[in-house]
Write an enzyme that holds these catalytic residues in place. Structure first.
Site, PDB file in Angstrom:
ATOM      1  N   GLU A  49       0.821  -1.218   0.000  1.00 46.51           N
ATOM      2  CA  GLU A  49       0.000   0.000   0.000  1.00 46.51           C
ATOM      3  C   GLU A  49       0.850   1.261   0.000  1.00 46.51           C
ATOM      4  O   GLU A  49       0.469   2.277  -0.573  1.00 46.51           O
ATOM      5  CB  GLU A  49      -0.967  -0.001   1.197  1.00 46.51           C
ATOM      6  N   HIS A  57     -11.277  -6.468   8.143  1.00 42.00           N
ATOM      7  CA  HIS A  57     -12.008  -6.197   6.899  1.00 42.00           C
ATOM      8  C   HIS A  57     -13.291  -5.429   7.191  1.00 42.00           C
ATOM      9  O   HIS A  57     -14.261  -5.519   6.455  1.00 42.00           O
ATOM     10  CB  HIS A  57     -12.366  -7.497   6.166  1.00 42.00           C
TER      11      HIS A  57
END
Lengths: 428, 352
Positions: free
Chosen positions: B70, B139
């Site tokens: 990321e 998540h």
């Protein structure tokens, strides 16, 4: 699985914490640093597969020998005029550093960082790049701007955060930025420029442009995650980028061992990522030029990125804020086995009959005058702490292209506060 | 479609994913500087299929997969944006955004300011967020208030397919970096908070009629979903639907405001509403402490104090990691909303 009883007979584990060989009071001795001779490190063809050159990550690209003679396959065979220009840009960088460091000591600005001993890393590399190639420097590559003939007054205006500072006094001194100069805005958060350079290079490639990107970081900052992110992206997309690790041995007070330098070379990281890697004598301007030229040609011909370790030495403190005598041996800089980049190029020019002591002294005087003149001019625009040079409102501008209501409101609060303080600060 | 936003041309029924996909398609068609990338984004079209078909249509250099990194994704986006492109990067789950935070917070968000406008970061980070899908703690997070706390980045959260397309187009065309949070619980249908009943598909919702062409919903403009006089409900993302359902079920004349953009915030609409109703309930799924509700509560108090009839209420997730098995006990659902609305409807003397 071993039982607890069995474990009792094992030797206790030991945590290794690296330690530099020399500390204050020690007589630094660099005789154990292996320095390959000129010519020993081969020069592959620019189209060669990176898989066939892991040895270059452990060698040392050198051109100038101890006597100032240029030799070997990496000799860029530059004409004397270019050599003199390079020498002058390095000398000007050093003179500029000296002057600005003193300006900080005189209280004219808050902070300064010299690149003494590392001038070749930025200057010679810039000479090997095209003028429109994009650079993503760290904080010690002022030599890029100087090699690109950028205005010293403009640089000083930034250092002084004065009214002509194009960056509106928003950045710490030396964190230059100029799109026109192909010099990306310097960040104080280390190594962030690495993936950005790769992204810029990827965009250039995706657009079918011909410009490449080059970026620099210190060996200390190469421990940052951003460095590794950049390596993997550069490798995966074969980005047209040159990634320079300036191994100047010291990251503030931490020696290169804390960045992994005790265990392997910094160039060797290229091997694991599948990049071409070069380890270069960073105090040899011709070697830096040759390595950069090789990497630039590779990048420009879609042969992929190169990671270059410049083996050099930070001859002075990290910045105006630290005292190297507190953490390293005093004679390190003087005894650095690869010498000084300016002295070495000067010796070379003299050895080929293209330079002499008189001309060198004249050049030193000339660059000193140039810097002094620029300083006088820059100081007319103000120095830090002596009056506010930017109108208060500029604090709120350019956070976004268009100022949202909450910033407008805060700006009004600030102006009211200034009124309450009888208008001490300049406003529009 | 909210008032004042008219669109011409044909519409197609789209769920949230299809609307988001269509927004990128429209932008890529119009501007070849727009490119999309992220983990599994290219050939496969994204784990939620948001970029499906884009690589096939625009080629591998404009829609591509990336390493699982990321920091690299956002760092490379900053470099591409500085070059002059308009990168739209996907962070597969908002929970994964943290390794890239420095590149967003210290770099993308600061570049215009620190270079005095010479270098800018017109990039968009798309990222699915929020819970209610049994995603466990990695998540399900809602980290939006981290970004509203950073100066120089805009934070956008759509709640319908129509808004998702219009807001994403505005985000991509915006000259500054935008974090675009996609409420993944409502990708396929507007969730009313009743996890034990079947979810309606978007096709039953009017905001799934999405114009095929280009339209942008201005960033910083809230949508008054339901006008009312009893209490102002401030919400965004999934919670818009949970809140609207709770209001209908309780039969209360609430004004429901979908913020759509947290920064810049449409304070004018909020202020007018609270001054009218005198009561305010703030609803978000994110953890409570230092959540965006804290900022909203402070702003409403500062501007509407003399109009308030009751303390401002916050309906939020708890200050715990998002639990897997206890997901629905964590989720700010209909009961938590009802209790808060009941509290806020008590007058100052304590009478309901």
């Amino acid at each position: 699985m071993a039982s607890d009883t069995e474990r009792r007979n094992l030797p206790p584990l030991e945590l290794h914490v690296p330690e530099p060989k020399f500390r204050p009071g020690d007589d630094a001795d660099f005789s154990d640093i292996a320095i390959p001779t000129v010519g020993e490190t081969r020069r592959p063809d620019i189209a060669d597969d990176h898989r066939d050159m892991p040895d270059l990550s452990y060698g040392l690209v050198r051109v100038l020998d101890d006597d100032g003679k240029a030799a070997g396959p990496w000799d860029p065979k530059l004409d004397p005029e270019t050599l003199r220009k390079m020498l002058r840009a390095m000398a000007l960088t050093r003179a500029y550093d000296g002057r600005m460091f003193r300006a900080q000591r005189q209280g004219k600005t808050s902070f300064y960082m010299k690149c003494t001993g590392e001038e070749a890393v930025a200057v010679a590399a810039t000479f090997a790049l095209d003028r429109d190639d994009m650079t993503f420097p760290s904080y010690r590559q002022q030599g890029i701007l100087i090699a690109r003939d950028w205005s010293l007054v403009d640089m000083m205006n930034q250092v002084y955060s004065n009214k002509k500072d194009r960056l509106m006094g928003r950045q710490l001194p030396i964190m230059y930025s100029t799109k026109q100069g192909g010099f990306f805005s310097i960040s104080g958060n280390l190594a962030t420029q690495f993936p950005q350079a790769v992204g810029w290079a990827m965009a250039s490639a995706a657009k079918g442009d011909t410009r490449i990107a080059a970026t620099w970081t210190g060996e200390g900052s190469s421990a940052e995650g951003d460095f590794h992110s950049a390596c993997i992206f550069a490798s995966v997309y074969r980005a047209p980028v040159i990634m320079n690790v300036v191994n100047n041995q010291w990251a503030i007070s931490s020696f290169s061992g804390f960045a992994g330098g005790d265990e392997t070379t910094f160039a060797a990281r290229a091997v694991g990522y599948g990049l071409a890697g070069l380890r270069v004598d960073g105090n040899d301007a011709l070697a830096v030029y040759a390595a950069t030229q090789w990497a630039a040609e590779r990048a420009r011909t879609n042969n992929g990125p190169t990671l270059i370790e410049h083996f050099t030495y930070r001859a002075e403190g990290h910045s105006t804020s630290d005292d190297p005598e507190q953490y390293r041996s005093a004679n390190e800089a003087a005894d650095w086995p690869l010498g000084d980049p300016i002295a070495r190029l000067k010796k070379h020019l003299i050895s080929i009959g293209e330079w002499d002591e008189e001309r060198h002294a004249a050049m030193d005087e000339e660059v000193a005058t140039q810097v002094k003149t620029a300083q006088k001019q820059a100081e007319k625009n103000g120095i830090l702490g002596h009056g506010l040079h930017q109108p208060l409102e500029t604090m709120f501008e350019q956070v976004f292209e268009e100022m949202p209501w909450h910033l407008k409101e805060q700006m009004q609060d600030m102006l009211d506060e200034n009124d309450a303080a009888n208008g001490v600060c300049k406003t529009r | 479609m909210s008032k004042g936003e008219e669109n011409k041309g044909a519409t197609t029924q789209r769920n949230m994913i299809q609307a988001i996909n269509n927004a990128m398609d429209v932008c890529m068609e119009r501007d070849d500087n727009v490119c999309v990338f992220g983990e599994d984004v290219g050939y496969y079209g994204g784990v939620f299929r948001a970029t499906a078909g884009l690589q096939e249509k625009y080629g591998k250099t404009r829609s591509f997969d990336t390493p699982i990194n990321e920091c690299g994704i956002i760092g490379v986006a900053v470099g591409m944006a500085a070059y002059g492109m308009r990168p739209v990067a996907e962070i597969q789950f908002a929970d994964y955004i943290y390794p890239g935070l420095d590149q967003l917070v210290s770099e993308a968000a600061r570049l215009r300011y620190r270079s005095a406008g010479e270098f800018t970061s017109p990039l968009t980070i798309r990222t699915p967020f929020g819970g209610g899908i049994f995603g466990g703690q990695t998540h399900s997070q809602s980290p939006e208030s981290i970004f509203t706390h950073v100066c120089g980045v805009k934070t956008v959260i759509p709640s319908t397919p129509y808004d998702a397309k219009g807001l994403l187009i505005a985000a991509i065309e915006d000259p500054d970096p935008v974090v675009f949070f996609e409420p993944k619980r409502i990708y396929n249908g507007p969730f009313d908070g009743h996890y034990d009943t079947p979810v309606l598909p978007w096709s039953k919702h009017p905001a799934s009629e999405v114009p095929d062409g280009h339209y942008a919903i201005p960033l910083g403009k809230a949508n008054v979903l339901r006008e009312g006089s009893a209490v102002t409900m401030l919400c965004y993302g999934t919670m818009v639907h949970v809140t609207a359902a709770a209001v209908e079920e309780l039969g209360i004349d609430a004004e429901v405001i979908d913020l759509r953009t947290l920064l810049p915030l449409d304070m004018e609409t909020i202020e007018a509403s609270v001054k009218k109703t005198g009561r305010c309930v703030i609803v978000h799924e994110a953890t409570r402490t230092s959540g965006f509700g804290a900022e909203l509560s402070a702003l409403v108090q500062e501007r509407c104090f003399y109009h308030l009839e009751a303390p401002i209420e916050r309906v939020t997730g708890y200050d715990t990691p998002y639990p897997h098995s206890l997901e629905w006990a964590y989720f700010p659902g209909p009961v938590r909303l009802r209790l808060a609305i009941e509290r806020v409807m008590e007058d100052v003397s304590g009478n309901v």
